[in-house]
Design an enzyme around this catalytic site. Structure first.
Site, short mmCIF file in Angstrom:
data_model
loop_
_atom_site.label_atom_id
_atom_site.label_comp_id
_atom_site.label_asym_id
_atom_site.label_seq_id
_atom_site.Cartn_x
_atom_site.Cartn_y
_atom_site.Cartn_z
CG ASP A 1 -1.62 1.26 1.48
OD1 ASP A 1 -2.38 1.66 0.57
OD2 ASP A 1 -1.44 1.88 2.54
CG ASP B 1 -1.28 7.71 0.28
OD1 ASP B 1 -0.18 8.18 -0.06
OD2 ASP B 1 -2.31 7.81 -0.40
CE1 TYR C 1 -9.53 11.45 -1.11
CE2 TYR C 1 -10.01 12.99 0.67
CZ TYR C 1 -10.34 11.88 -0.08
OH TYR C 1 -11.50 11.20 0.19
CB THR D 1 -2.19 3.52 -4.12
OG1 THR D 1 -2.71 4.62 -3.40
CG2 THR D 1 -1.83 3.92 -5.53
#
Length: 180
Positions: free
Chosen positions: A11, A13, A22, A53
């Site tokens: 992944d 973030d 964001y 992601t």
């Protein structure tokens, strides 16, 4: 038929880079401490590495696909400076209500990576900071890791992950130890 190399699916973030709401500014891309070194060790041991992601900010109109490509260019540059090359970055640009097959926890991004690289997802390792990352990994038979970085601390108590670890570096240690 020869066995393909195993893959580590990561992944973005909160697992690889610092969680930013964001993230759309390449200048705000910041790797988590020890993340690049962990990826380099995995790469040096012969693992393929792919980033998976969800990027619903595109569907929500917060940023464009071109802007996301700039962010990923910055990510690749930061990793390259540490001697790491990714095999791919796979993304879901859809929102939660878009009825796609690529948004985590659905396995679409993993299946795309498998199609491009020919690895067995049951021999793969999925590392993420949310339960949707774990669920995606479980859906394809991968060994799963929940990291406590990013949002990970929120999910530890109820996780279905095979392993709960402090960060990507600790996940890499376990993955490398399992290989021997």
């Amino acid at each position: 038929m020869p066995q393909s190399r195993p893959f580590v699916l990561i992944d973005r973030d909160g697992t690889l880079n610092v969680e930013k709401h964001y993230l759309s500014d390449p200048d705000q891309m910041e790797l988590l401490p020890g993340a690049a070194a962990a990826l380099r060790r995995l790469r040096d041991a012969g693992f393929g590495i792919a980033v998976l992601t969800n990027q619903s900010g595109i569907a929500r109109g917060y940023f464009s696909l071109d802007r996301l490509e700039e962010v990923h260019g910055r990510l690749r540059a930061l990793l390259a400076a540490e001697g790491v090359e990714l095999d791919g970055i796979y993304l879901c640009p859809h929102g939660p209500d878009d009825d796609c097959d690529c948004r985590k926890p659905l396995p679409g991004m993993v299946l795309q990576a498998v199609a491009e690289h020919g690895f067995d997802p049951r021999r793969a390792f999925m590392v993420g900071d949310k339960e949707v990352d774990v669920e995606m990994g479980l859906a394809v038979g991968a060994t799963t890791f929940l990291v406590r970085t990013g949002h990970g601390h929120k999910f530890v108590a109820g996780t279905k992950a095979h392993h709960v670890v402090d960060d990507l570096a600790q996940a890499a240690e376990i993955i490398l130890a399992a290989r021997t």
